[in-house]
Motif scaffolding. Sequence first.
Motif, short mmCIF file in Angstrom:
data_model
loop_
_atom_site.label_atom_id
_atom_site.label_comp_id
_atom_site.label_asym_id
_atom_site.label_seq_id
_atom_site.Cartn_x
_atom_site.Cartn_y
_atom_site.Cartn_z
N ASN A 137 -3.69 -2.58 -1.67
CA ASN A 137 -5.06 -2.85 -1.24
C ASN A 137 -5.69 -1.62 -0.56
O ASN A 137 -6.88 -1.35 -0.71
N TYR A 138 -4.88 -0.90 0.20
CA TYR A 138 -5.37 0.25 0.97
C TYR A 138 -4.45 1.44 0.73
O TYR A 138 -3.59 1.76 1.57
N HIS A 141 -4.22 4.26 3.46
CA HIS A 141 -3.48 3.88 4.67
C HIS A 141 -1.97 3.88 4.41
O HIS A 141 -1.18 4.23 5.28
N GLU A 142 -1.60 3.49 3.20
CA GLU A 142 -0.17 3.54 2.85
C GLU A 142 0.32 4.98 2.80
O GLU A 142 1.46 5.27 3.16
N TRP A 163 -10.87 7.60 10.20
CA TRP A 163 -11.13 6.43 9.36
C TRP A 163 -12.05 5.45 10.09
O TRP A 163 -12.92 4.84 9.46
N SER A 167 -15.65 4.24 8.71
CA SER A 167 -15.90 2.81 8.48
C SER A 167 -17.16 2.35 9.21
O SER A 167 -17.95 1.57 8.66
N SER A 213 -2.94 -11.29 -1.96
CA SER A 213 -3.39 -10.06 -2.59
C SER A 213 -3.60 -10.21 -4.09
O SER A 213 -4.56 -9.67 -4.65
#
Length: 251
Positions: A137-138, A141-142, A163, A167, A213
């Motif tokens: 999903n991100y 970030h991973e 970030w 945002s 998800s």
Amino acid sequence: MYFTKTPTIIVYGILMVICAYGAKRGLEQIGSVAWLSFPYIQFSFFVALLLTMGQGNANFLFPIFGPGAWEIVKESSLKLSIFGDFVFLFFIIPYVKNTNVFKKGTWIALFVIVANMVIGMISYVFLFDYTTVMQLNYPFHEVIRTISVGFLANLETFFFPFWIIESIVRFAAYLFLTALLFGHLFHIKHFEYIIPSLATIVVFIGILPETPSDTIFVLREGLLWGASPILFLLPFLIWVIAKVKGVLKNE
């Protein structure tokens, strides 16, 4: 992913209060903050991507065109999520002093966004492989949770502030555009006053129970397939209506 012990409504509430304040300040303030923060966000983005080059596997990139060049062209033409953002961006044209500068800035923004997405996707695949990236999903970030430099294993604390700023600017712009569209639809002259109400609605939507998800991917696929033709035909439809009504002749 972050602040796991903090109630969701608190996280959404604080984020939307700041975004609503930025949107309420107007388009000029949003643009100023975006312009000031852009170099730092780009710098942090490319630092993260460069670190993936030393920790990934180049074999994950092959074959370069995946299922084929024609398949890439077809899929990208049928899923116009970036194009949709630019369509919404053109709602602010009445508030722009110089349309030529706006057009030039739009082309530059398109080039920068496409370049960032291409480089970003290459880095994600380079680190995780294609099949894994498709389930994330991100992915950014991973990436920052995975990469490390020497004894510094938790680099996400360095990238997280950038970030957050990005945002806030993004959601503030979305709130402003939503309020602008809402105001024009219902003939509300001072549409800025409905921004807090829209932010409150977003907070309550955000605290709804999360969907698995896999379901999100299916819903997103259907949304792109349904919305892409509408977004593609909308500018032509607006142009035809303006032509029929004689708006273009008056200008």
